[in-house]
Design a protein around this motif. Structure first.
Motif, mmCIF file in Angstrom:
data_model
loop_
_atom_site.group_PDB
_atom_site.id
_atom_site.type_symbol
_atom_site.label_atom_id
_atom_site.label_comp_id
_atom_site.label_asym_id
_atom_site.label_seq_id
_atom_site.Cartn_x
_atom_site.Cartn_y
_atom_site.Cartn_z
ATOM 1 N N ILE A 106 14.898 14.742 23.356
ATOM 2 C CA ILE A 106 15.810 15.012 22.238
ATOM 3 C C ILE A 106 16.801 16.091 22.663
ATOM 4 O O ILE A 106 16.405 17.107 23.256
ATOM 5 C CB ILE A 106 15.030 15.474 20.974
ATOM 6 N N SER A 107 18.072 15.848 22.386
ATOM 7 C CA SER A 107 19.105 16.847 22.635
ATOM 8 C C SER A 107 19.924 17.004 21.362
ATOM 9 O O SER A 107 20.325 16.000 20.764
ATOM 10 C CB SER A 107 19.995 16.400 23.791
ATOM 11 N N VAL A 108 20.127 18.241 20.958
ATOM 12 C CA VAL A 108 20.868 18.474 19.703
ATOM 13 C C VAL A 108 21.910 19.567 19.875
ATOM 14 O O VAL A 108 21.804 20.414 20.765
ATOM 15 C CB VAL A 108 19.916 18.900 18.549
ATOM 16 N N THR A 109 22.935 19.495 19.014
ATOM 17 C CA THR A 109 23.877 20.601 18.850
ATOM 18 C C THR A 109 23.877 20.956 17.366
ATOM 19 O O THR A 109 23.868 20.063 16.509
ATOM 20 C CB THR A 109 25.293 20.180 19.297
ATOM 21 N N LEU A 110 23.838 22.247 17.081
ATOM 22 C CA LEU A 110 23.772 22.717 15.695
ATOM 23 C C LEU A 110 25.057 23.466 15.339
ATOM 24 O O LEU A 110 25.785 23.925 16.217
ATOM 25 C CB LEU A 110 22.575 23.664 15.514
ATOM 26 N N ASP A 111 25.290 23.615 14.051
ATOM 27 C CA ASP A 111 26.376 24.506 13.634
ATOM 28 C C ASP A 111 25.798 25.896 13.407
ATOM 29 O O ASP A 111 24.605 26.141 13.659
ATOM 30 C CB ASP A 111 27.105 23.947 12.399
ATOM 31 N N ASP A 112 26.644 26.788 12.897
ATOM 32 C CA ASP A 112 26.204 28.181 12.736
ATOM 33 C C ASP A 112 25.024 28.313 11.784
ATOM 34 O O ASP A 112 24.265 29.269 11.839
ATOM 35 C CB ASP A 112 27.350 29.051 12.207
ATOM 36 N N LYS A 113 24.899 27.352 10.859
ATOM 37 C CA LYS A 113 23.838 27.459 9.855
ATOM 38 C C LYS A 113 22.565 26.704 10.257
ATOM 39 O O LYS A 113 21.642 26.573 9.457
ATOM 40 C CB LYS A 113 24.349 26.908 8.519
ATOM 41 N N GLY A 114 22.560 26.165 11.457
ATOM 42 C CA GLY A 114 21.363 25.454 11.896
ATOM 43 C C GLY A 114 21.361 23.991 11.501
ATOM 44 O O GLY A 114 20.346 23.299 11.663
ATOM 45 N N VAL A 115 22.497 23.506 11.005
ATOM 46 C CA VAL A 115 22.566 22.084 10.664
ATOM 47 C C VAL A 115 22.959 21.300 11.911
ATOM 48 O O VAL A 115 23.870 21.694 12.648
ATOM 49 C CB VAL A 115 23.595 21.840 9.538
ATOM 50 N N CYS A 116 22.264 20.212 12.119
ATOM 51 C CA CYS A 116 22.501 19.405 13.321
ATOM 52 C C CYS A 116 23.830 18.660 13.202
ATOM 53 O O CYS A 116 24.069 17.955 12.215
ATOM 54 C CB CYS A 116 21.349 18.418 13.486
ATOM 55 N N THR A 117 24.684 18.853 14.207
ATOM 56 C CA THR A 117 25.980 18.165 14.181
ATOM 57 C C THR A 117 26.022 16.998 15.162
ATOM 58 O O THR A 117 26.841 16.100 15.031
ATOM 59 C CB THR A 117 27.112 19.149 14.545
ATOM 60 N N ARG A 146 21.047 13.257 20.324
ATOM 61 C CA ARG A 146 20.682 12.053 21.091
ATOM 62 C C ARG A 146 19.171 12.085 21.289
ATOM 63 O O ARG A 146 18.612 13.100 21.673
ATOM 64 C CB ARG A 146 21.401 12.016 22.445
ATOM 65 N N CYS A 147 18.528 10.953 20.979
ATOM 66 C CA CYS A 147 17.071 10.901 21.029
ATOM 67 C C CYS A 147 16.637 9.675 21.818
ATOM 68 O O CYS A 147 17.254 8.609 21.719
ATOM 69 C CB CYS A 147 16.481 10.804 19.619
ATOM 70 N N ALA A 178 18.649 5.632 15.392
ATOM 71 C CA ALA A 178 18.066 5.950 14.081
ATOM 72 C C ALA A 178 17.402 7.321 14.084
ATOM 73 O O ALA A 178 17.390 8.008 13.055
ATOM 74 C CB ALA A 178 17.056 4.880 13.680
ATOM 75 N N MET A 179 16.862 7.709 15.221
ATOM 76 C CA MET A 179 16.276 9.057 15.311
ATOM 77 C C MET A 179 17.381 10.100 15.236
ATOM 78 O O MET A 179 17.246 11.121 14.544
ATOM 79 C CB MET A 179 15.481 9.208 16.625
ATOM 80 N N ALA A 180 18.466 9.848 15.950
ATOM 81 C CA ALA A 180 19.606 10.775 15.905
ATOM 82 C C ALA A 180 20.157 10.848 14.487
ATOM 83 O O ALA A 180 20.459 11.937 13.969
ATOM 84 C CB ALA A 180 20.681 10.330 16.891
ATOM 85 N N ASP A 181 20.251 9.695 13.835
ATOM 86 C CA ASP A 181 20.772 9.665 12.458
ATOM 87 C C ASP A 181 19.897 10.496 11.519
ATOM 88 O O ASP A 181 20.398 11.102 10.565
ATOM 89 C CB ASP A 181 20.842 8.221 11.945
ATOM 90 N N ALA A 182 18.590 10.493 11.795
ATOM 91 C CA ALA A 182 17.676 11.253 10.934
ATOM 92 C C ALA A 182 17.920 12.753 11.067
ATOM 93 O O ALA A 182 17.616 13.512 10.143
ATOM 94 C CB ALA A 182 16.228 10.929 11.291
#
Lengths: 294, 160, 756
Positions: free
Chosen positions: A199-210, A213-214, A228-232
């Motif tokens: 799993i690779s993620v990028t977050l915004d300043d508030k910790g929300v995933c923007t 890729r899973c 679908a995992m990324a969408d979740a």
């Protein structure tokens, strides 16, 4: 193996010519940790071995345009010792580190792991999650494709006979990004993954995933990139509801088989478990925490 | 089939051999060069009994082709001691009774030496994971781990 | 003489083993390291089918391949009659062993040898195998023990009529024999029971998984003289089996023991040696053979898997009043599972009034089982010790207290007729009670399991000699292959008796022509039986040394006293002489009667049974079923530890093999009866990172039948781990674990079935 020829060309052109000119089965040798086992068991009977390790750059790691480039035959131990890779892609580094023993780490490579095209290859889900691309060279020149376009089935790749991977490109890493790879094995070491999850993620300043890729390993004929995992994850913080959706999406994506390493039920359930656990690590890393996955 | 000529260094001395392209370095060491200290337990990289250092990197010699050693330096278990002076890892394996049948021992000696060369003061967990590729069926690993810890202390000059 | 209460100077210390330097420097010669001038390489062709009639074997193409020197099949071996053999460990029939090393008429398991080739290189030999044309008629096969016992199961041997039942069955079946052990009146016993537990338990066959594959080098001389170098637990066993299977005289075969890279019981029979001799006879050249790892798994013996039913009845105060146990053991393709020990060992630990045990020895299409460390005991104890833990819960009793209450003591009569004497089970349980591990509260998130184990230990025939060399140094030799440091313990006993330091004694393992008959290394017998022989040989040498000193001093032999490696006058009446050490006496040996040495052969009795108890803390990942062994303590009565480090090593190694058996090791078959995991990748032995430190606690209740009080230690430690771990997992999860291995999928499925 009558008539086996070993060559160790020192240029891409020479290597491509050798591969193109071979009349029988030609195999590229990087670390050899899969190929030699297959040859020994008689499952693979090449006529030509092209050892690529003497090609300049194929064993190196360098930075380019904010991203990282890893030579295709770079041994796992060298990648693990690289500070830039550890900083940008700890999940990839850990995934590569999980392949085999210390002894295997001295030899095994990303290209070998990808081109062996096993659905259970440890580094591959992490490569998919990282959106890495493979730079492929061949008689027709050079092309660059997403790594997920390389394996096409168990033991099969999209590479032509005269092609091989020269290097992998890892894209520049935005702020607040993190990745992770987890696998399940029955022992603590030395096993092939029963299930793997990158799993690779990028977050915004508030910790929300923007962006996310899973990927899942060992639950289908090839490693899966699971939208679908990324969408979740995208648009959410990693709360319980998000984790539950991720778990369900992972389980839904599984098309595993019963084999000596696991059952359909087991793989499916554990895919969800690993997805949740890997996501936590990836989110923590994206939030700036230093997390050791293993 | 044509044999390849390989020029290499084995245990500090230059060595030359002819080998067939499919022969592994383990086959070459045992059958061509006559160094039988490295053992074949599986020939698939799963047991570590054939561990050697190739240009200082720990590898299974069953997963390296003999021809790949061209221009490289190989250290086998036979080269770990300096003359009749045992390496601290060897000495501590003896003192701790870290071997029973001794068949996995050559690989474990080489692997343990490689660990302590790169990490002079490993934790128990680090030792166990580093040696996970060296199967031992006799000892249950306890005395092996202790021997490596103790050898590390000797190499760091803390004990003798 | 008995040294149990003596002030020992060498026994009980931890010297470096005499073969140690060779083994840490790569110099030690194992079977695969041997070479002979002009030797050929032998390879075996193995059946791809689990059960098939061999219609024909055409070797002509293989024989024509350049470099091939000979091909052999069962036609090259005498067709020998059924005859029970007593040279290995466990029951064996010569006819079966012959058919096991080279299939005769039928291939009975995947991996069964059907032909062998000798060629100038390994590669040519392998190529030649592919040119042997074997026509098979594939037959239905059966793998599982319960299925093999079913009425409609494919029958492996049409001349197998179950023995041990009356009347003799009219129909052939896969049940080779039924054995029964009764004590008291089990039905009456159950009537008095206030609490009853019942369970069905299964275990899978597991391989000994020694790291060294089987290997040998054999030479058949044109004079009919044969030499064999091989890796085995008994070179006298190799000699006897090879002679029998080839119809040769034992005197014409000389077997030299190479260093052995692990055996654990799996090298107590032959696979390669008779084949190598047959190939050598046909070619006139030395023949070397070594198995690949895959061949080891497909073609050599694991121990039995089993299916077992247990019923235990007890009073509310914890007194066990009755036990019923049914055991069905897989023997592999030929009769001879360790069903006897299986029936005896599980309940030998407890003093129980009413017992009924029935055991079945069952063949199926898998490799013939071989001994594996306390054969049968770990299997039966997994069932008994798991059921006991459930009983403790049901009684609301601590599992240790339950065992203390029922523990066998000196004078307890077992259900197989033997009355225990000089046993230390109570002392072992007392050591559990006071051990910090047992007394420390279980950590949050973990659970603790306890289980016990028993093994008879054996004695038997051993030979040893001790020589005083010309310079006074000492050479000692025995006929026991050294699988785990026995050269050290043998040398230590010699040094103790002679009163010298252990580094003055060089111990070796002598070949079959150089020492008297010695039964194989198995049954935990070497330190006991061969130790007895070597001690007696050293004592004889001491007597001789005293005699020689007396001659030098010209006094009576009984006026000489031996202590600290020297002869002294026994008192002032004997005269005033400077003490004579070994060198001084050796120097004059030529003038006092010649070389000083002694060889002793014994048939040692009174091995002294062994008992152990293991404590195990685990944590269970309930989402994946993964088990982590957090802490492990193994407590065992060892009689007297001659070399405590190697005793601890036996216990630690045995415990870890048991951990592998408990958690991950198993044979996985496809629907064609072919093994799917014939390698260390998927046959999952424990690796270093799977295991914590294993604390070995040595309880020393001396065995009065051994000069130093030793009893066997190598087998007991593999008996308790499966139940200790299973009991811990049950306590961690609240779900019983009656099936081995307790692998992650098994545990997760059990949790899921229990709604957890």
């Amino acid at each position: 193996m009558p008539g086996l020829t070993y060559t160790a060309p020192t240029s891409v052109d020479a290597a491509v010519k050798l591969l193109a000119g071979s009349s029988g089965l030609a195999k590229v040798l990087s670390g050899g940790t899969d190929l030699l086992v297959q040859m020994r068991s008689g499952r693979m009977k090449p006529e030509l071995i092209v050892d690529t390790k003497k090609i300049p750059g194929i064993m190196d790691i360098r930075e380019e345009n904010g991203g990282l480039i890893v030579g295709a035959a770079t041994p796992g131990a060298v990648v693990e010792a690289n500070a830039a890779m550890n900083k940008a892609w700890p999940g990839v580094v850990e995934a590569l580190d999980l392949i085999g023993s210390t002894q295997v780490q001295g030899r095994c490579s990303l290209a070998g792991n990808l081109c062996n095209a096993s659905p259970a290859a440890d580094s591959v889900p992490a490569l998919y999650a990282a959106a890495a691309t493979a730079v492929i060279v061949g008689s027709k020149g050079r092309r660059e494709i997403p790594v997920e376009q390389v394996p096409t089935g168990p033991g099969r790749t999209s590479l032509a006979k005269d092609e091989f991977i020269l290097e992998f490109k890892f894209p520049p890493r935005p702020a607040h990004s993190g990745d992770a790879y987890l696998r399940f094995i029955p022992r603590t070491e030395m096993d092939i993954a029963v299930v793997g999850c990158g799993i690779s993620v990028t977050l915004d300043d508030k910790g929300v995933c923007t962006a996310a890729r899973c990927s899942l390993g060992a639950v289908a004929p090839t490693v899966l990139l699971v939208q679908a995992m990324a969408d979740a994850l995208v648009g959410h913080t990693l709360d319980d509801a998000t984790l539950a959706k991720l778990d369900a999406a992972a389980q839904a994506a599984c098309k595993p088989i019963n084999d000596k390493r696991g059952t359909i039920e087991y793989r499916t359930k554990v895919a969800g478990v690993l997805a949740r656990r890997a996501a936590k690590i990836a989110f923590d890393r994206a939030s700036g925490k230093t997390v050791k996955a293993h | 089939m044509a044999k390849s000529y390989v020029s290499t260094t084995i245990n500090g001395e230059s060595a030359e051999y002819l080998c067939e392209p499919q022969q592994t370095l383990l086959d070459v060491l045992r059958d061509v060069v006559g160094l039988t200290g490295s053992k074949e337990g599986c020939a698939s990289g799963d047991c570590g009994a054939c561990s050697v250092l190739l240009d200082g990197t720990l590898v299974c010699s069953c997963l390296v082709l003999g021809v790949e050693a061209e221009g490289k330096s190989i250290l086998t278990v036979e080269g770990v001691a300096q003359g009749d002076k045992l390496h601290p890892v060897q000495q501590k394996f003896l003192e701790h009774a870290a071997l029973q049948c001794g068949f996995c021992t050559p690989g474990l000696i080489v692997a343990s030496k490689a660990l302590l060369d790169s990490n002079p003061n490993p934790t128990e967990t680090e030792i166990r994971y580093w040696l996970a590729g060296n199967l031992c069926r006799c000892t249950g690993y306890d005395k092996i781990v202790r021997a490596v810890q103790d050898a590390g202390a000797v190499m760091r000059g803390e004990t003798v | 003489m008995n040294y149990i209460d003596s002030n020992l100077k060498v026994v009980g210390t931890r010297p470096i083993r005499p073969d140690g330097v060779d083994k840490v420097t790569g110099r030690a010669i194992y079977a695969a390291d041997t070479r002979a001038s002009g030797m050929l390489w032998g390879k075996i062709l193995r059946s791809p089918h689990a059960h098939a009639r061999i219609v024909s074997i055409d070797t002509s193409k293989a024989e024509k391949l350049a470099g091939v020197r000979a091909v052999v099949t069962s036609a090259d071996f005498p067709n020998i009659a059924s005859e029970e053999a007593f040279v290995g460990e466990g029951p064996m029939n010569f006819r079966d062993l012959s058919a096991n090393i080279m299939a005769r008429g039928k291939a009975l398991y995947e991996g069964h040898a059907v032909a062998a080739v000798a060629a100038t290189t390994q590669a040519i030999a392998e190529d030649a195998l592919a040119l042997i044309d074997v026509k098979y008629e594939v037959l239905p096969h059966v793998i599982d023990v319960d299925e093999a016992m079913a009425d409609n199961a494919p029958v492996l041997h049409d001349d197998m009529f179950t023995s041990g039942v009356t009347p003799k069955p009219a129909k052939a079946s896969n049940i080779a024999k039924v054995v029964t052990f009764k004590k008291g009146d089990v039905e009456a016993g159950f009537k008095t029971a206030e609490v009853i537990v019942e369970g069905t338990y299964t275990t899978k066959p597991v391989h000994q998984a020694y790291i060294e594959p089987h290997a040998c080098l054999a030479t058949y001389g044109s004079d009919g003289q044969i030499t064999i170098h091989s890796s085995s637990q008994g070179h006298f066993m190799v000699r006897a089996y090879t002679a029998k299977l080839l119809g040769m005289d034992i005197a014409n075969i000389r077997c030299t023991p190479a260093e052995i890279g692990g055996g654990f019981g799996g090298k107590t029979l032959v696979y390669l040696e008779p084949v190598a001799v047959a190939l050598s006879r046909k070619t006139g050249k030395s023949v070397k053979m070594q198995m690949t790892r895959e061949e080891v798994f497909r073609g050599s013996g694991p121990t039995s898997g089993a299916s077992m039913d247990v019923k235990i009845g007890a009073k509310k105060d914890g007194t066990i009043v009755a036990v019923n146990q049914i055991l069905k053991f897989q023997a592999g393709a030929f009769a001879g599972s360790p069903i006897g020990p299986g029936c005896m060992c599980g309940l030998a630990l407890y003093d129980i009034e009413h017992i009924n045990v029935v055991g079945y020895d069952v063949v199926s299409n898998r490799p013939k089982v071989a001994a594996y460390r306390a054969p049968g005991a770990p299997i039966t104890s997994f069932a008994i010790e798991s059921a006991l833990d459930e009983l403790a819960d049901k009684l609301g009793m601590d599992p240790l207290t339950l065992r203390e209450k029922n523990a066998a003591r000196n004078g307890s009569k077992t259900h197989y007729g033997v009355t225990h004497s000089n046993i230390g089970f109570e002392q072992v349980l007392a050591a559990v009670k006071t051990h910090p591990h047992w007394k420390t509260p279980v950590k949050t998130g973990q659970a603790r399991g306890l289980a016990c184990g028993f093994w008879f230990n054996i004695g038997g025939e051993s030979s040893a000699n001790v020589h005083i060399n010309e310079d006074g140094s000492v050479s000692a030799a025995t006929g026991s292959p050294d699988v785990g440091g026995s050269r050290a313990s043998m040398g230590m006993m010699v040094a103790e008796v002679l009163g010298i330091s252990v580094d003055k004694v060089r111990t070796t393992v002598a070949d079959t022509a150089s020492i008297g008959f010695t039964f194989l290394t198995g049954g935990s017998r070497v330190t006991f039986a061969t130790g007895m022989a070597v001690t007696q040989a050293a004592e004889k040498v001491v007597d001789e040394l005293k005699k020689r000193a007396a001659m030098i001093w010209e006094i009576q032999a009984d006026a000489v006293e031996w202590r600290d490696g020297k002869a002294f006058p026994a008192g002032s009446n004997a005269g005033a002489f400077e003490p004579l050490d070994l060198a001084a006496i050796a120097l004059k040996a030529g003038r006092t009667g010649g070389p000083i040495n002694a060889e002793v052969s014994v048939n040692a009795q009174g091995a002294g049974a062994g008992f152990g108890a293991h404590i195990c803390d685990v944590s269970v990942d309930k989402e994946t079923g993964a088990v982590t062994i957090e802490r492990y303590t193994a407590i065992q009565d060892v009689g007297k530890a001659i070399h405590p480090s190697y005793v601890e090593g036996q216990i630690q190694g045995g415990a870890v093999q048991g951990i592998g058996w408990a958690l991950n090791e198993e044979y996985i078959y496809n629907d064609k009866g072919q093994m799917e995991n014939p390698g260390f990748l998927d046959y999952r032995c424990p690796v270093a990172s799977d295991i914590p430190m294993i604390e070995a606690v040595l309880v020393e209740v001396p065995n009065p039948r051994h000069p130093f009080g030793a009893r066997g230690v190598g087998e007991v430690p593999i008996v308790p781990p499966m139940a200790a771990i299973g009991n811990a997992i049950r306590r961690a999860t609240g779900v019983s674990m009656p099936h081995l291995p307790m692998s992650p999928p098994t545990i997760l499925a059990a949790l899921s079935a229990a709604g957890k």
